[in-house]
Design an enzyme around this catalytic site. Structure first.
Site: not given
Length: 385
Positions: A74, A136
């Site tokens: 991400d 994350e």
């Protein structure tokens, strides 16, 4: 492994718009297909929505231990940032690769994939694992799911290299990151009669006051040998909201805050002190006026820190591979502490600088990518005897 191949793969990865608010399934499918084509055994884990996934892949012998290369898929949003090129189309200029996620941290993922393509898996003397996670940036949510799954399966690599941007420095420690949203529900009313209502904004202010008291206490608890900057556990008030108008008693308020512990005992102190304050002071005062008043707390993220260890095989290995003469610690959090908690020797080392992360025109210097490729090539020589 060539830098050119890593650049080609990185261009593919940048094109996946894996902002944390959106699905990462297309990128995970791409990674899984690439890894399976190399003969990897892949395990996918998803979040409750089914729109986010991790992939854990293994090349080489089916045996305990091995080395793990890990990165998150991400990226942070690009909204309201002034980019000079398309953030989701990699652009090369002046020795730099521009695009959202180039340094944080798709550059490392691309290098890891390119590295996997060069290996003769029949010659691997131990497993080589890959872990690519979701979310994350919003609390290491994917890594928590992954680590829980690995624990249930009894899969515990010996060493984990988390490729966050460290300019290829070997980082053996970082603070934790504990993020919370605390919500206050009171009783609205006319501001001319404040005692007849329960002002949620006022109780939120008292809560913040306690957090600020704890901030000063935490400074005095800094370990004498702390290598962090600052050396103590920090507290930050990130957002305060509540109320609707000047002349209305606020019935709702919300405080978003975080702490970054240097030691687990600090986190325990903060949480227990606040719990006691809410239970024995704030909440009884609110409910004395309105018995349905409440204070609730959402743990947005509780990410373990990476604790420097005297015996760390990951640190020793990567220092040898990179030629580093020393190691460091950082204040920002990564997924490394979660792997350490699983029982893995973990370090953080990857291409690029955290100074470029999260900004418009994020970039990765090609020289940094080359250093990462060189490190992984040396790792390949070790893995194949």
């Amino acid at each position: 492994m060539s830098v050119q191949r890593s650049k080609e793969l990185l261009a593919d990865l940048i094109a996946f718009e894996t902002v944390s608010a959106d699905s990462n399934l297309d990128m995970i499918s791409y990674l899984t297909q690439r890894l399976e084509a190399l003969g990897a055994r892949c395990i996918e884990t998803r979040d409750e929505t089914g729109k986010k996934a991790n992939v854990f892949a293994t090349l080489g012998p089916d045996m305990p231990g091995g080395i793990l290369l890990s990165g998150h898929t991400d990226v942070v949003p690009v909204a309201d940032q002034d980019w000079t090129s398309d953030p989701f189309q990699m652009t090369e200029r002046d020795g730099k690769l521009y695009g959202r996620g180039t340094c944080d941290m798709k550059g490392f993922i691309a290098a890891a994939l390119a590295f996997g393509e060069t290996l003769d898996t029949s010659k691997l003397t131990q497993p080589l694992h890959f872990a690519f996670t979701y979310d994350e940036e919003v609390g290491c949510l994917g890594a928590q799911t992954l680590v829980n799954d690995l624990s249930k399966r009894g899969i515990v690599p010996d060493i984990a290299i988390i490729g966050e941007p460290t300019e290829m420095r070997v980082i053996e420690g970082h603070k934790g990151c504990f993020e919370y949203t605390t919500r206050f529900t009171g009783l609205e009313g006319h501001s001319s009669a404040p005692d007849d209502g329960v002002n949620a904004a006022e109780y939120a202010a008292r809560y913040i006051g306690k957090l600020l008291e704890l901030r000063h206490i935490l400074k005095s608890r800094a370990p004498a040998d702390s290598r962090f900057e600052p050396p103590w556990t920090t507290v930050n008030i990130g957002r305060i909201s509540g109320g609707v108008a000047h002349n209305v008693i606020a019935s709702k308020a919300e405080v978003a805050w975080e702490m970054r512990p240097v030691q687990a005992s600090d986190a325990d102190l903060v949480k227990s002190t606040l719990d006691d304050y809410v239970e024995h002071s704030l909440l009884p005062a609110m409910q004395a006026v309105h018995n349905e008043a409440s204070i609730t707390q959402e743990a947005v993220a509780e990410v373990e820190g990476l604790e420097p260890m005297e015996d760390n095989e990951a640190r020793d290995l990567v220092a040898e591979l990179t030629g580093a003469n020393g190691t460091g610690v950082v204040a920002f959090a990564t997924e490394a502490g979660l792997f350490q908690k699983l029982g893995v020797h973990a370090i953080v080392c990857g291409p690029g600088s955290i100074a470029q992360a999260h900004k418009a025109d994020e970039f990765l210097e090609i020289e940094q990518l080359d250093l990462c490729c060189r490190m992984l090539n040396r790792l390949g020589h070790r893995l194949m005897g």
